[in-house]
Design a protein around this motif. Sequence first.
Motif, PDB file in Angstrom:
ATOM      1  N   GLU A 196      55.866  34.403   5.825  1.00  0.00           N
ATOM      2  CA  GLU A 196      55.080  35.619   6.046  1.00  0.00           C
ATOM      3  C   GLU A 196      54.357  35.584   7.396  1.00  0.00           C
ATOM      4  O   GLU A 196      54.053  36.617   7.970  1.00  0.00           O
ATOM      5  CB  GLU A 196      54.061  35.815   4.921  1.00  0.00           C
ATOM      6  N   ALA A 246      46.442  45.147   0.670  1.00  0.00           N
ATOM      7  CA  ALA A 246      46.598  44.048   1.620  1.00  0.00           C
ATOM      8  C   ALA A 246      45.256  43.507   2.081  1.00  0.00           C
ATOM      9  O   ALA A 246      44.357  44.285   2.398  1.00  0.00           O
ATOM     10  CB  ALA A 246      47.396  44.503   2.841  1.00  0.00           C
ATOM     11  N   TYR A 302      47.476  41.197  -1.748  1.00  0.00           N
ATOM     12  CA  TYR A 302      48.355  40.280  -1.034  1.00  0.00           C
ATOM     13  C   TYR A 302      47.820  40.080   0.371  1.00  0.00           C
ATOM     14  O   TYR A 302      47.173  40.953   0.926  1.00  0.00           O
ATOM     15  CB  TYR A 302      49.795  40.800  -1.003  1.00  0.00           C
ATOM     16  N   TRP A 331      56.228  41.130   6.483  1.00  0.00           N
ATOM     17  CA  TRP A 331      55.911  41.555   5.125  1.00  0.00           C
ATOM     18  C   TRP A 331      57.152  41.823   4.294  1.00  0.00           C
ATOM     19  O   TRP A 331      57.059  42.056   3.096  1.00  0.00           O
ATOM     20  CB  TRP A 331      55.041  42.819   5.149  1.00  0.00           C
ATOM     21  N   ASP A 349      53.444  39.063  11.692  1.00  0.00           N
ATOM     22  CA  ASP A 349      53.355  39.237  10.241  1.00  0.00           C
ATOM     23  C   ASP A 349      54.715  39.716   9.754  1.00  0.00           C
ATOM     24  O   ASP A 349      55.243  40.697  10.269  1.00  0.00           O
ATOM     25  CB  ASP A 349      52.326  40.305   9.862  1.00  0.00           C
ATOM     26  N   GLY A 376      58.550  46.243   7.312  1.00  0.00           N
ATOM     27  CA  GLY A 376      58.704  45.797   5.930  1.00  0.00           C
ATOM     28  C   GLY A 376      59.231  46.916   5.043  1.00  0.00           C
ATOM     29  O   GLY A 376      60.101  46.711   4.197  1.00  0.00           O
ATOM     30  N   THR A 407      47.534  49.196   3.194  1.00  0.00           N
ATOM     31  CA  THR A 407      47.733  48.071   4.098  1.00  0.00           C
ATOM     32  C   THR A 407      46.571  47.756   5.031  1.00  0.00           C
ATOM     33  O   THR A 407      46.781  47.314   6.144  1.00  0.00           O
ATOM     34  CB  THR A 407      48.996  48.294   4.943  1.00  0.00           C
ATOM     35  N   HIS A 415      54.155  46.426   9.136  1.00  0.00           N
ATOM     36  CA  HIS A 415      54.237  46.907   7.759  1.00  0.00           C
ATOM     37  C   HIS A 415      55.382  47.899   7.623  1.00  0.00           C
ATOM     38  O   HIS A 415      56.083  47.921   6.616  1.00  0.00           O
ATOM     39  CB  HIS A 415      52.920  47.570   7.344  1.00  0.00           C
ATOM     40  N   TYR A 439      57.855  40.006   0.899  1.00  0.00           N
ATOM     41  CA  TYR A 439      56.911  40.362  -0.159  1.00  0.00           C
ATOM     42  C   TYR A 439      57.207  41.755  -0.718  1.00  0.00           C
ATOM     43  O   TYR A 439      57.221  41.962  -1.927  1.00  0.00           O
ATOM     44  CB  TYR A 439      55.472  40.299   0.377  1.00  0.00           C
ATOM     45  N   TYR A 440      57.471  42.708   0.178  1.00  0.00           N
ATOM     46  CA  TYR A 440      57.716  44.073  -0.288  1.00  0.00           C
ATOM     47  C   TYR A 440      58.968  44.132  -1.143  1.00  0.00           C
ATOM     48  O   TYR A 440      59.013  44.818  -2.163  1.00  0.00           O
ATOM     49  CB  TYR A 440      57.828  45.025   0.916  1.00  0.00           C
TER      50      TYR A 440
END
Lengths: 309, 362
Positions: B289, B115, B128, B260, B258, B48, B92, B45, B263-264
């Motif tokens: 993703e 998340a 998400y 992210w 993962d 991301g 998250t 994360h 998406y972010y």
Amino acid sequence: MDLSAISPTLLVASLMVAATPILLAALGEMVVEKAGVLNLGVEGMMIMGAVTGFVAAIESGSPWAGFLAAAIGGAAMALLFGFLTQVLLSNQVATGLALTLFGLGLSALIGQGYVGIKANSLGRVDLGALSDLPFVGRVLFGHDPIVYLSLLLVAGVWAFLRFTRAGLILRAVGESHNAAHALGYHVRRVRMTAIAFGGACAGLGGAYLSLVRVPQWTEGMTAGAGWIALAIVVFASWRAERVLVGAYLFGGITVLQLNLQTAGARVPVELLSAAPYLVTILVLVLISIRARRGGAAPADLARPFHAST
Amino acid sequence: MTNKTFLALAATLGLTGAALAQDDPIKAGFIYVGPIGDGGWTYQHDQGRLALEEEYGDRVETVYQESVPEGADAERAITQMALGGADIIFTTSFGYMDATNAVAEKFPDVKFEHATGFKRDHPNVSTYDARFYEGRAVLGTLAGHLTETNKIGYIGSFPIPENIQGINSAYLHAKEVNPDVEMVVTWAYTWFDPAKEADAARAMIDQGVDVILQHTDSTAPQAAAEEANANGGRVFTFGQASDMAEFKPEPRVASIIDNWAPYYIERVGAVMDGTWEQQASWGGMAEGEVVIGEITDAVPEEAKAAAEEMIANITDGSYHPFTGPINKQDGSEWLAEGEVAEDGELAGMDFYVEGITGDIPN
């Protein structure tokens, strides 16, 4: 459920590993209490040992340097406690609790840059053919050096307290500091030495967690092991050999509950996870009942000493 | 300072404040369940978040808080971030679900993105998630090929749908290549606790499990497997959330990563353009993703080929990991021949498929 999947050999071997941190810490604390000092800061000293050991092992690349640093780190924390309680005569219970909180915070600060890093771990001692013997090979001869060190320490402490003059003096200081003082023994010096030893042991126990058992550094990774160690000292009624039994018993329950879960035992997981702590409480209650009829605690435990009194 | 000068000063400050607000950067906040150095979930994360800074430069400002416990403390941390002027907050972890919705009610102008959850009680809350079960299908295939003891272990974090999807998906695909395979599940009841994870992995190894999948975030199980291998064992693991490349080429033989960042970047971009709207996003391999990390040479060639083919089929949409016939644990039919699981059903999955023993704790 498939209980046959649980191998007794591996169970015993794992429980020895799981118990070693608390064994070391409890052994150190027992010596401290034998000298008449109650240091509730075991958790704080352990976690400081875990972090200093881990940092030193990473920076030097040698796990042995890590264990050395951990012993020094734990002893330094303990001497801080010693200075406050023995020289400045602060309250031992409050100071010990403060030491735990201080240790948890300081270790988190020191360890900030070391989360998620991989450390070199200690390998198992290779004893050749001995390690290949069935059952005893894995249980007795298939461990890392610190497991053996902890067992040697148990024997050493037992012999020290039972057979040596220095051990006798240490016990005398714990039973009656005034009498010991009157005989010309240095109460404060004896106690400081015991406190430093206790800290070094707790530090080693913490480093065993961060360098062998996990092996990684995380904030708060001792997760209450220091408190369990304190309980084990009471459980053991201040005797080295019983500290060993207590620590292995606790380690055994911890390992067994995971093995039961893996084997698919139909027991609620939450209950299994709580089992070691429930057993600790139960044992403490039983011990307290016995303690009312005399008990085995050193007579001057947690009493402050000043040469003028 | 007299009252008058104080007022004047306050007015000046207020004015400049208002003027600055025009081209203020968008402030994006992140609440993490573990430390950013966990080498797994939270680390990804945070990658991301860094990608976000890279993409938008001065137009975005990011803040984060690590190791926020799931529970009452989470609400305090999220509130503090909202009070600190965040425009969009990403929470998250699954356990932040109720806290996120509670805070969202109090701050209708702040956008919230939760998340892996399913509650969107207020118009400013989106959820998400990633289709981790797609990756688990690939790992399950590899596990089925690799195991010799026919025992595959799965260290679960919490018995929530995301974990159960993973367990089912991994099991189904392992069984496809190895009908004798058995799934051993241990619940750690934590997302990140290296000591516990290591103990769980050791207990599995002691009982003859030779391939371990983990749904917890630390590298401790990898270290436990490495130790077992150093002492003559044969245990394989998979990187979780992050590549965990330091355990290559074995025990770690592949990983489920993962990612992210896309998406972010998309969602913060939407806040900048004023086009942000509530949604429930569930991206998978096709969206990039969920990524499978390098499959090492410790894996036999045919297993690697099977895994790669599956990745290709899932990515182009020609294969869904939950395609019938699949029965539930009790033997009743779940999916008929050729039927594909619906998203809604997957999101609330609370049963094991046929062949897995043991109960899901409540």
